[in-house]
Design an enzyme around this catalytic site. Structure first.
Site, mmCIF file in Angstrom:
data_model
loop_
_atom_site.group_PDB
_atom_site.id
_atom_site.type_symbol
_atom_site.label_atom_id
_atom_site.label_comp_id
_atom_site.label_asym_id
_atom_site.label_seq_id
_atom_site.Cartn_x
_atom_site.Cartn_y
_atom_site.Cartn_z
ATOM 1 N N GLN A 19 -18.281 -11.516 33.541
ATOM 2 C CA GLN A 19 -17.784 -12.676 34.293
ATOM 3 C C GLN A 19 -17.399 -12.385 35.752
ATOM 4 O OE1 GLN A 19 -14.733 -14.581 31.710
ATOM 5 N NE2 GLN A 19 -15.771 -13.579 30.013
ATOM 6 N N CYS A 46 -8.374 -13.367 35.894
ATOM 7 C CA CYS A 46 -8.589 -12.973 37.284
ATOM 8 C C CYS A 46 -7.887 -13.894 38.282
ATOM 9 C CB CYS A 46 -10.061 -12.860 37.637
ATOM 10 S SG CYS A 46 -10.239 -11.930 39.186
ATOM 11 N N ALA A 72 -10.652 -5.049 34.452
ATOM 12 C CA ALA A 72 -10.152 -3.757 34.931
ATOM 13 C C ALA A 72 -8.926 -3.334 34.124
ATOM 14 C CB ALA A 72 -9.802 -3.869 36.413
ATOM 15 N N CYS A 95 -7.910 -6.109 41.073
ATOM 16 C CA CYS A 95 -8.625 -7.303 41.497
ATOM 17 C C CYS A 95 -9.295 -7.026 42.836
ATOM 18 C CB CYS A 95 -7.612 -8.440 41.634
ATOM 19 S SG CYS A 95 -8.393 -10.022 41.839
HETATM 20 C C1 LIG Z 1 -14.872 -16.218 37.845
HETATM 21 C C2 LIG Z 1 -14.276 -14.967 37.227
HETATM 22 C C3 LIG Z 1 -14.077 -13.851 38.027
HETATM 23 C C4 LIG Z 1 -13.525 -12.693 37.486
HETATM 24 N N1 LIG Z 1 -13.384 -11.598 38.303
HETATM 25 C C5 LIG Z 1 -12.920 -10.445 37.779
HETATM 26 C C6 LIG Z 1 -12.871 -9.250 38.580
HETATM 27 O O1 LIG Z 1 -13.242 -9.243 39.757
HETATM 28 N N2 LIG Z 1 -12.413 -8.116 38.005
HETATM 29 C C7 LIG Z 1 -12.016 -8.073 36.701
HETATM 30 O O2 LIG Z 1 -11.650 -6.999 36.229
HETATM 31 N N3 LIG Z 1 -12.033 -9.181 35.911
HETATM 32 C C8 LIG Z 1 -12.477 -10.362 36.412
HETATM 33 N N4 LIG Z 1 -12.547 -11.484 35.623
HETATM 34 C C9 LIG Z 1 -11.858 -11.488 34.299
HETATM 35 C C10 LIG Z 1 -12.608 -10.826 33.181
HETATM 36 O O3 LIG Z 1 -13.912 -11.328 33.079
HETATM 37 C C11 LIG Z 1 -11.830 -11.073 31.872
HETATM 38 O O4 LIG Z 1 -10.482 -10.668 32.053
HETATM 39 C C12 LIG Z 1 -12.428 -10.291 30.715
HETATM 40 O O5 LIG Z 1 -13.762 -10.704 30.456
HETATM 41 C C13 LIG Z 1 -11.586 -10.510 29.445
HETATM 42 O O6 LIG Z 1 -12.149 -9.840 28.365
HETATM 43 P P1 LIG Z 1 -11.839 -10.287 26.855
HETATM 44 O O7 LIG Z 1 -12.627 -9.365 26.006
HETATM 45 O O8 LIG Z 1 -10.383 -10.435 26.664
HETATM 46 O O9 LIG Z 1 -12.457 -11.770 26.774
HETATM 47 P P2 LIG Z 1 -13.967 -12.191 26.998
HETATM 48 O O10 LIG Z 1 -14.730 -11.163 27.754
HETATM 49 O O11 LIG Z 1 -13.907 -13.572 27.573
HETATM 50 O O12 LIG Z 1 -14.590 -12.229 25.529
HETATM 51 C C14 LIG Z 1 -14.053 -13.000 24.478
HETATM 52 C C15 LIG Z 1 -15.058 -12.997 23.330
HETATM 53 O O13 LIG Z 1 -14.416 -13.551 22.177
HETATM 54 C C16 LIG Z 1 -15.339 -14.385 21.507
HETATM 55 N N5 LIG Z 1 -14.615 -15.373 20.710
HETATM 56 C C17 LIG Z 1 -13.958 -16.476 21.132
HETATM 57 N N6 LIG Z 1 -13.485 -17.174 20.083
HETATM 58 C C18 LIG Z 1 -13.840 -16.485 18.959
HETATM 59 C C19 LIG Z 1 -13.645 -16.710 17.568
HETATM 60 N N7 LIG Z 1 -13.016 -17.796 17.110
HETATM 61 N N8 LIG Z 1 -14.140 -15.792 16.704
HETATM 62 C C20 LIG Z 1 -14.792 -14.687 17.146
HETATM 63 N N9 LIG Z 1 -15.022 -14.451 18.452
HETATM 64 C C21 LIG Z 1 -14.548 -15.331 19.348
HETATM 65 C C22 LIG Z 1 -16.158 -15.008 22.640
HETATM 66 O O14 LIG Z 1 -17.418 -15.474 22.167
HETATM 67 C C23 LIG Z 1 -16.294 -13.844 23.622
HETATM 68 O O15 LIG Z 1 -17.469 -13.100 23.388
HETATM 69 C C24 LIG Z 1 -13.143 -12.654 36.112
HETATM 70 C C25 LIG Z 1 -13.362 -13.784 35.309
HETATM 71 C C26 LIG Z 1 -13.930 -14.926 35.845
HETATM 72 C C27 LIG Z 1 -14.185 -16.117 34.961
#
Ligand SMILES: Cc1cc2nc3c(=O)[nH]c(=O)nc-3n(C[C@H](O)[C@H](O)[C@H](O)COP(=O)(O)OP(=O)(O)OC[C@H]3O[C@@H](n4cnc5c(N)ncnc54)[C@H](O)[C@@H]3O)c2cc1C
Length: 394
Positions: free
Chosen positions: A42, A160, A305, A337
Site C-alpha cells: 500500500q 500511515c 515500517a 514515515c
Molecule cells: C495510501 C497509503 C500509504 C501508506 N504509506 C506507508 C508508508 O509510506 N510506509 C509504511 O510503512 N506504511 C505505509 N502505509 C501503511 C501500511 O500499508 C499498513 O500499515 C500495513 O499494510 C498494515 O499491515 P497489516 O498486515 O496490519 O494490514 P494489511 O496489510 O492491510 O493486511 C490485512 C490483511 O487481512 C486480511 N483480512 C481482513 N479481514 C479478514 C478476515 N475477516 N479474515 C481473514 N483475513 C482478513 C486482508 O484481506 C488483508 O490481506 C500506507 C498505507 C496506505 C493506504
C-alpha cells in the site's frame, strides 16, 4: 504432534510473520487465513496517486507471497472462541490452534462520511486509500486548472498518518510545473490540531507548508460530500459547527477503525483493537494469542515500517511462551514515515512510542532529501518484496 500456529490476515504483518516463523522453525504447522486473491504494497499508492507508478505495480497474487511450507486457508474469519482455541470461518468451518496471531489490518469506514463512497472517482473526489480509485487521484490532479484543492485528515486513527499530506505536496509541485498554481488554492484540512505529532518533523513540515503557500485548517472533520455540486462539509470538532467548502479537487482520507469481527470479539479492548501488551505484543487476557500491525492496540503510528520491527519481537516472544518462558523482548513503538514533500524529495521520519526520533541514518532526517525520496520510490519497495515478505526484517 506439531504445534499449530494460526495467523489471521496475510497482509504485511501476516506474511512477514509467517515467513520468519517458517524460516526459523520447522517444528510448527503454520496456517495463514485470508480470503484475498491479491497482496498489496500500500505505501506505493501515494506514488500511484502522484502519477509516478501504475497501480498494478503495488500488488502481487497472494499465492506468490505465501511462504513455502505455510498452509493458506482462503476464507474470512468471522468469530473467535479463545476459550476453545478455535477460529470460525465464513464457510462454517472451524480451525483449532495452539497459538494464534491476529493481524487483519484496519477497516476503512467510507460510509461514516455521507456521500463519500458514491462520490469517489467522480467530480474531482478521490482517495489514495483504495486500490480501485487510486488512479483517479492523478487524473484529477493533472486535469485541474483552477479552484480549491482540499486534502483531508479524519478524526480517527488511520494507517500511515503522513500519507494524507504526502499526496498534497506532490499535487502542489505538479500544479507549479503545470503553471496553474496561481489559480489553485492548496489546503490541508485536518481534524487534528497539528500537521504532525512529532515535534522535530512537525517543524520541518510547517516550514515546507509556509514556503509553498499551502493553507492549513485544524479541528475540521469531513462529514459530508456533495459530489455533483463539489461541496465538502466539515464539522468543527470543538464547536460542532458545520462549515461548507467548495472544491475542485477533494482528496478524502476516510475514517478508519478496527475490523468489525475484531470489535465484536472477546479479543478486543474498549476501542475495538486486539488488546495486546504494548511491549511484548502478547494478548492481555489470552496468553497463547499475539497481535501486531494495524489491527492491534499498539499505540504507535500504524505503518508497515512499524511491522518490520514488531515481527521479530513477536516471533521471539511467541517462541518463549511456547517453551513456557516469559516473553522478554520489548518493542519500543518504532515507526517510520517517508514524508514525500515533492517529486524528488522526502523527510524520513522515524520515532518511538514517546515521540523521540529513532533514526537510521547519520544525518538530520528532518531535512528534505533526494536520497530519502529514492529510498521511498525504489529502495524500500525492493526490500519489501525481496526481504521483508521473506522474513528478513533486519
Ligand atoms: C495510501 C497509503 C500509504 C501508506 N504509506 C506507508 C508508508 O509510506 N510506509 C509504511 O510503512 N506504511 C505505509 N502505509 C501503511 C501500511 O500499508 C499498513 O500499515 C500495513 O499494510 C498494515 O499491515 P497489516 O498486515 O496490519 O494490514 P494489511 O496489510 O492491510 O493486511 C490485512 C490483511 O487481512 C486480511 N483480512 C481482513 N479481514 C479478514 C478476515 N475477516 N479474515 C481473514 N483475513 C482478513 C486482508 O484481506 C488483508 O490481506 C500506507 C498505507 C496506505 C493506504
Amino acid at each position: 504432534m506439531k504445534k499449530h500456529i494460526v495467523i489471521v490476515g496475510a497482509g504485511t504483518a501476516g506474511i512477514t510473520t509467517a515467513a520468519l516463523l517458517a524460516r526459523k522453525f520447522s517444528q510448527f504447522e503454520i496456517t495463514l487465513i485470508d480470503p484475498a486473491q491479491l497482496h498489496f504494497y500500500q505505501p506505493l499508492w501515494t506514488l500511484v496517486g502522484g502519477g509516478i507508478f501504475p497501480k498494478e505495480k503495488s500488488q502481487k497474487p497472494m499465492k506468490e507471497v505465501i511462504p513455502a511450507g505455510v498452509h493458506w486457508e482462503q476464507e474470512y474469519v468471522t468469530k473467535f472462541s479463545p476459550e476453545q482455541n478455535t477460529v470460525h470461518l465464513a464457510n462454517k468451518k472451524s480451525l483449532e490452534y495452539d497459538y494464534l496471531i491476529v493481524c487483519p489490518g484496519i477497516q476503512i469506514d467510507w460510509d461514516k462520511v455521507e456521500g463519500l463512497r458514491e462520490s469517489l472517482g467522480k467530480n474531482g473526489v478521490c482517495s489514495n486509500y483504495d486500490y480501485q480509485y487510486v488512479s483517479s487521484t492523478f487524473e484529477f490532479i493533472s486535469n485541474l486548472k483552477k479552484g480549491n484543492a482540499l486534502f483531508t485528515y479524519p478524526n480517527t486513527p488511520i494507517k500511515c498518518g503522513g500519507a494524507p499530506q504526502k499526496i498534497m505536496y506532490l499535487a502542489e509541485e505538479y500544479f507549479q510545473k503545470a503553471k496553474v498554481r496561481d489559480s489553485v488554492q492548496v489546503e490541508f484540512v485536518t481534524a487534528g490540531e497539528r500537521v504532525f505529532g512529532v515535534q522535530k518533523y512537525r517543524e520541518a513540515l510547517e516550514k515546507v507548508i509556509k514556503e509553498r503557500n499551502i493553507r492549513t485548517s485544524f479541528k475540521l472533520n469531513l462529514v459530508k460530500v456533495d459530489g455533483p455540486n463539489q461541496l465538502a462539509f466539515f464539522k468543527n470538532i470543538e464547536t460542532n459547527e458545520i462549515i461548507e467548502r467548495e472544491f475542485s479537487l477533494l482528496h478524502a482520507v476516510p475514517p478508519m477503525s478496527a475490523p468489525e469481527f475484531i470489535k465484536t470479539s472477546p479479543l478486543a479492548n474498549s476501542d475495538g483493537w486486539v488488546d495486546v501488551d504494548k511491549f511484548t505484543l502478547q494478548h492481555n487476557k489470552f496468553n497463547n494469542i499475539f497481535s501486531l500491525g494495524d489491527a492491534s492496540s499498539l499505540p504507535t503510528s500504524k505503518t508497515g515500517a512499524a511491522i518490520r520491527k514488531q515481527v521479530p519481537i513477536l516471533v521471539h516472544n511467541l517462541f518463549e511462551v511456547i517453551n513456557q518462558r516469559e516473553p522478554n523482548q520489548h518493542y519500543n513503538g518504532y515507526t517510520s514515515c517517508p514524508l514525500v514533500t515533492g517529486y524528488h524529495k522526502a523527510i524520513m521520519a522515524e520515532f518511538d512510542y514517546d515521540g523521540n526520533p529513532d533514526e537510521t541514518f547519520p544525518f538530520d532526517q528532518s531535512k528534505e532529501r533526494l536520497s530519502m525520496f529514492l529510498a521511498k520510490k525504489y529502495g524500500i519497495p525492493f526490500m519489501y518484496w525481496n526481504a521483508m515478505l521473506k522474513g528478513y526484517t533486519g
